[in-house]
Design a protein around this motif. Structure first.
Motif, PDB file in Angstrom:
ATOM      1  N   ASP A   1      14.005  54.381  27.918  1.00 58.35           N
ATOM      2  CA  ASP A   1      14.561  53.039  28.096  1.00 58.35           C
ATOM      3  C   ASP A   1      16.087  53.170  28.061  1.00 58.35           C
ATOM      4  OD1 ASP A   1      15.059  50.348  28.228  1.00 58.35           O
ATOM      5  OD2 ASP A   1      14.023  49.825  26.358  1.00 58.35           O
TER       6      ASP A   1
ATOM      7  N   CYS B   1      18.933  50.159  26.207  1.00 56.71           N
ATOM      8  CA  CYS B   1      17.715  49.474  25.710  1.00 56.71           C
ATOM      9  C   CYS B   1      17.980  48.097  25.119  1.00 56.71           C
ATOM     10  CB  CYS B   1      17.002  50.356  24.696  1.00 56.71           C
ATOM     11  SG  CYS B   1      18.022  50.760  23.245  1.00 56.71           S
TER      12      CYS B   1
ATOM     13  N   ASP C   1      11.718  46.308  25.972  1.00 56.63           N
ATOM     14  CA  ASP C   1      10.925  47.226  26.803  1.00 56.63           C
ATOM     15  C   ASP C   1      10.449  48.430  25.987  1.00 56.63           C
ATOM     16  OD1 ASP C   1      11.095  45.713  29.179  1.00 56.63           O
ATOM     17  OD2 ASP C   1      13.067  46.549  29.617  1.00 56.63           O
ATOM     18  N   THR C   2      11.274  48.860  25.054  1.00 57.09           N
ATOM     19  CA  THR C   2      10.888  49.970  24.169  1.00 57.09           C
ATOM     20  C   THR C   2       9.619  49.608  23.400  1.00 57.09           C
ATOM     21  OG1 THR C   2      13.184  50.688  23.941  1.00 57.09           O
ATOM     22  CG2 THR C   2      11.671  51.361  22.203  1.00 57.09           C
TER      23      THR C   2
ATOM     24  N   TYR D   1       7.350  47.375  24.220  1.00 59.05           N
ATOM     25  CA  TYR D   1       6.222  47.281  25.152  1.00 59.05           C
ATOM     26  C   TYR D   1       5.679  48.677  25.481  1.00 59.05           C
ATOM     27  CZ  TYR D   1       3.528  46.443  29.338  1.00 59.05           C
ATOM     28  OH  TYR D   1       2.499  46.412  30.247  1.00 59.05           O
TER      29      TYR D   1
ATOM     30  N   ILE E   1      12.918  53.243  32.513  1.00 54.76           N
ATOM     31  CA  ILE E   1      13.272  51.826  32.631  1.00 54.76           C
ATOM     32  C   ILE E   1      14.788  51.703  32.481  1.00 54.76           C
ATOM     33  CG2 ILE E   1      13.083  49.567  31.492  1.00 54.76           C
ATOM     34  CD1 ILE E   1      10.358  50.127  32.229  1.00 54.76           C
TER      35      ILE E   1
ATOM     36  N   HIS F   1      16.579  48.276  32.825  1.00 53.63           N
ATOM     37  CA  HIS F   1      16.645  46.859  33.171  1.00 53.63           C
ATOM     38  C   HIS F   1      17.998  46.276  32.763  1.00 53.63           C
ATOM     39  CE1 HIS F   1      11.974  46.651  33.225  1.00 53.63           C
ATOM     40  NE2 HIS F   1      12.469  47.004  34.389  1.00 53.63           N
TER      41      HIS F   1
END
Ligand SMILES: C[S@@+](CC[C@H](N)C(=O)[O-])C[C@H]1O[C@@H](n2cnc3c(N)ncnc32)[C@H](O)[C@@H]1O
Length: 175
Positions: free
Chosen positions: A13, A16, A21-22, A24, A74, A76
């Protein structure tokens, strides 16, 4: 069936933030390497995930992190702030880390974004063609362009120009 078909249950991530997201990815059974350049974010996530044995939090930047082999990367709302002069090397490291059949999910800043030429810190605006060129070793799953007026999380007016991408690394691409 999972989109990630790499067989590698490691996720990264990048940038982060608070670690949504971590969390999840950890719950989905991945060992998660999460990093962020901001010291407060690093402290917050270190505290948040102290009882998660498979979550590894680092205080690093995109450019300095040692990317392990991963099934999912990821990024994001974070690669907007990558150092542009180093971005091709940074992307090469990210791409190499993703195992064949693995997934990249992230956002890139477009050239019409209000922050594309801000002076308060680096941003990495890219054209549609430049984003597409990053993905030549991937099968694109989704590629969405957002180009519209909006507001920041602090309620200030801002033009958002963002490419949101999900892509699967081709099995034939060398890792
Ligand atoms: C808008 S937040 C997004 C956080 C998270 N990815 C999310 O989707 O909620 C951007 C994050 O990128 C981090 N960041 C900015 N520049 C960075 C860099 N050069 N290396 C690593 N992280 C960075 C910021 O500290 C911030 O936590």
């Amino acid at each position: 069936m999972s989109l990630d078909q790499s067989g590698c249950y490691v996720a990264i991530d990048c940038g982060c933030g608070a670690g949504a997201d971590t969390e999840y990815l950890s719950q989905a059974g991945y060992a998660v390497h999460a990093f962020d350049i901001h010291p407060d974010t690093f402290s917050m996530c270190t505290e948040r995930f102290h009882s998660h044995p498979n979550v590894y939090i680092s205080h690093e930047a995109f450019e300095t992190f040692s990317y392990p082999r991963a099934g999912i990367i990821i990024a994001h709302a974070s690669l907007y702030f990558a150092e542009p002069k180093l971005f091709s090397a940074t992307w090469e490291k990210l791409e190499r880390s993703i195992q064949p059949g693995g997934i990249f999910s992230g956002d890139f800043m477009g050239i019409r974004d209000s922050w594309a030429h801000r002076t308060s810190g680096p941003t990495n605006p890219l054209t549609h063609a430049e984003v597409a060129a990053l993905l030549t070793g991937f099968d694109v799953v989704t590629f969405d362009e957002h180009d519209k007026a909006g507001i920041t999380s602090f309620g200030k007016p801002k033009h958002w120009h963002i490419y949101s991408v999900m892509a699967k690394k081709r099995p034939t691409t060398a890792s």
